[in-house]
Motif scaffolding. Structure first.
Motif, mmCIF file in Angstrom:
data_model
loop_
_atom_site.group_PDB
_atom_site.id
_atom_site.type_symbol
_atom_site.label_atom_id
_atom_site.label_comp_id
_atom_site.label_asym_id
_atom_site.label_seq_id
_atom_site.Cartn_x
_atom_site.Cartn_y
_atom_site.Cartn_z
ATOM 1 N N ASP A 86 0.823 -1.212 0.000
ATOM 2 C CA ASP A 86 0.000 0.000 0.000
ATOM 3 C C ASP A 86 0.860 1.268 0.000
ATOM 4 O O ASP A 86 0.467 2.303 -0.549
ATOM 5 C CB ASP A 86 -0.935 0.005 1.209
ATOM 6 N N ASP A 87 2.056 1.171 0.619
ATOM 7 C CA ASP A 87 2.967 2.315 0.573
ATOM 8 C C ASP A 87 3.425 2.585 -0.848
ATOM 9 O O ASP A 87 3.554 3.733 -1.288
ATOM 10 C CB ASP A 87 4.181 2.068 1.471
ATOM 11 N N ILE A 88 3.707 1.515 -1.609
ATOM 12 C CA ILE A 88 4.161 1.691 -2.985
ATOM 13 C C ILE A 88 3.035 2.220 -3.864
ATOM 14 O O ILE A 88 3.252 3.063 -4.735
ATOM 15 C CB ILE A 88 4.704 0.360 -3.536
ATOM 16 N N LEU A 89 1.799 1.724 -3.631
ATOM 17 C CA LEU A 89 0.672 2.193 -4.427
ATOM 18 C C LEU A 89 0.408 3.681 -4.217
ATOM 19 O O LEU A 89 -0.208 4.340 -5.066
ATOM 20 C CB LEU A 89 -0.583 1.384 -4.083
ATOM 21 N N ALA A 90 0.880 4.227 -3.087
ATOM 22 C CA ALA A 90 0.689 5.649 -2.806
ATOM 23 C C ALA A 90 1.771 6.516 -3.457
ATOM 24 O O ALA A 90 1.659 7.744 -3.464
ATOM 25 C CB ALA A 90 0.689 5.887 -1.296
ATOM 26 N N GLN A 91 2.829 5.875 -4.010
ATOM 27 C CA GLN A 91 3.940 6.634 -4.590
ATOM 28 C C GLN A 91 3.680 6.925 -6.067
ATOM 29 O O GLN A 91 2.988 6.198 -6.754
ATOM 30 C CB GLN A 91 5.251 5.857 -4.448
#
Length: 486
Positions: free
Chosen positions: A32-37
């Motif tokens: 989810d952190d990567i999807l926010a980038q």
């Protein structure tokens, strides 16, 4: 590659990673952190909220997120070049094949890294070929007869407080870096009154590797001036092809000729022989192959050298290479000569002026000084420039350099040089400041209230309008002197 980097759904059980440790040490990144980038940030200098590594081996999701597969694939492919959607798997599908999936993911990533490295090697080879062609084009431009030519400082051993007797034992200084052509070399002598007549100093220039002789000077003691003496090199139509060695000695051992030592007993870039001897204070100046120039009034010419054939255009930009800071530098290289821009670059420190000086010049009936300057960088903040002249004080007095190589320098007399120690400097109230913005050029000038004859110091200063100093490299490119004679 000993570490496996995976993007993982937080709902995947922790026990799964105990099994993956059999394949490689696993680093887990929250998917989810990567999807926010929206970007990848891989530079250690740049701090941001982007993905910090493109070396992602795979994505492991819980079964509940199957419906998001297409969205996740699109996002990862926009972030990571050549991301393979086959690297996305779901926890429930890998009950029996988790270890083999991880091993396959690692090997697949290694294969892609090697492929990228091979491509980088091919691109590097192409760049080297392009660079060589560009260098050849620059070399052809350098040889063009209409090109304006200025001398350039190749090597400098700063003048120190000590001197040593020059005897019959040769003192050799070898330049480790190879240079195509050399215009002149300066040595600093300390002369005392001597009753001897006919004492000689011999200087030779030869190849460091082959010992080939390029030039020999023999100068009478009475012809040496106290301070800097310039020895002009003959014109060359082909490169030296190796490093060079200057060897100096006294042919009359009873004479009293003292050679100044360098402030740095072991300056970089040279080898001194005998090793027990300190490096002499000296400067080496460049020229261009085949360049014909007028014979200057001062200095010493090698044996067999005749007057030169035709004048070469020159400016007083070479003086700027001798400028030294008179205010403490905030960092190394805050004031430096730039070969590419052919100018003295000084970086201001906000509203606090940064000052450099060319000390110990000499003039007859000096009336004005004009200095060309520019602010080259397109993002530079507004920057102030100024210049002024003051008679040389005891602190700033200098020993003589040698007669100028500029054919129009007769009005100025000899040029003098010293290194100015960092000290407080007071900027006169009668100077005029010029403010330039990005990519602008201009000229600062200083008119003396009364004509000045004798030694003087030229000061250059720069500052900013406020505390910002972004990209504000103040560049001084030329000096022009006005006298009462012309």
């Amino acid at each position: 590659m000993s570490q496996l980097i995976l993007a993982v759904d937080k709902d995947v059980p922790e026990a799964t990673f105990a099994r993956l440790s059999r394949v490689a040490r696993t680093l887990k990144i929250d998917v989810d952190d990567i999807l926010a980038q929206k970007e990848i940030v891989v530079s250690g200098r740049v701090r941001g909220k982007g993905l910090t590594s493109p070396f992602l081996a795979g994505v492991l999701l819980s079964g509940a997120r199957r419906v998001e597969r297409a969205t996740i694939v699109r996002h990862f492919q926009s972030l990571l070049p050549r991301f393979d959607e086959g690297r996305i798997s779901f926890d429930g599908d890998l009950t029996d094949n988790l270890e083999s999936w991880a091993l396959s993911a690692r090997n697949d990533l290694l294969e892609k890294i090697l492929e990228q490295a091979a491509r980088a090697e091919r691109e590097s080879a192409s760049l080297r070929v392009m660079y060589e062609k560009a260098q050849q084009a620059l070399h052809d431009l350098d040889r063009a007869p209409e090109r304006k030519v200025t001398s350039r400082l190749l090597f400098q051993a700063i003048l120190g407080p000590r001197a040593t007797r020059l005897g019959s034992e040769p003192l050799a200084v070898s330049l480790r870096r190879e240079h195509q052509a050399i215009a002149s070399v300066d040595f600093h002598f300390v002369k005392t009154v001597s009753p001897l007549i006919g004492a000689l100093v011999e200087l030779t220039l030869a190849g460091s590797r082959t010992g080939r002789s390029f030039a020999t000077w023999r100068v009478l003691e009475e012809a040496l001036v106290p301070g800097w003496n310039r020895f002009h090199c003959p014109i060359r139509d082909e490169p030296f092809g190796e490093g060079v060695t200057f060897t100096i000695r006294a042919l009359s051992p009873d004479g009293r000729i003292d050679l100044s030592e360098s402030a740095d007993r072991e300056p970089s870039g040279v080898t001194v022989f005998p090793e027990r001897r300190a490096a002499p204070a000296m400067r080496v100046w460049s020229t261009q192959l085949g360049l014909a120039r007028t014979r200057p009034e001062g200095g010493h010419w090698p044996l067999g050298s005749a007057a030169e054939k035709r004048p070469a255009p020159a400016s007083r930009a070479d003086l700027l290479q001798l400028a030294s800071p008179v205010t403490p530098e905030g960092w190394e290289g805050q004031s430096r000569w730039d070969e590419w821009l052919q100018g003295l670059m000084v970086h201001p420190d906000g509203t606090t002026p940064v000052v450099v000086a060319v000390a110990g010049l000499e003039a007859s009936d000096l009336r004005s000084v004009r200095v060309a300057c520019k602010l080259s960088h397109e993002l530079a903040v507004p920057t102030n420039f100024t210049a002024w002249v003051r008679p040389a004080t005891a602190r700033h007095s200098a020993a003589p350099l040698a007669a100028s190589t500029d054919s129009g320098a007769g009005l100025m007399g000899s040029l003098w040089r010293r290194i100015v120690r960092s000290t407080a400097v007071e900027i006169p109230e009668d100077v005029s400041w010029l403010t330039l913005t990005a990519e602008q050029e201009g000229e600062v000038s200083f008119d003396l209230p009364e004509p000045l004859s004798g030694r003087f110091d030229l000061f250059l200063a720069t500052s900013n309008l406020d505390r910002r100093n972004d990209y504000a490299w103040a560049t001084f490119t030329d000096i022009r002197f006005g006298t009462g004679h012309g």
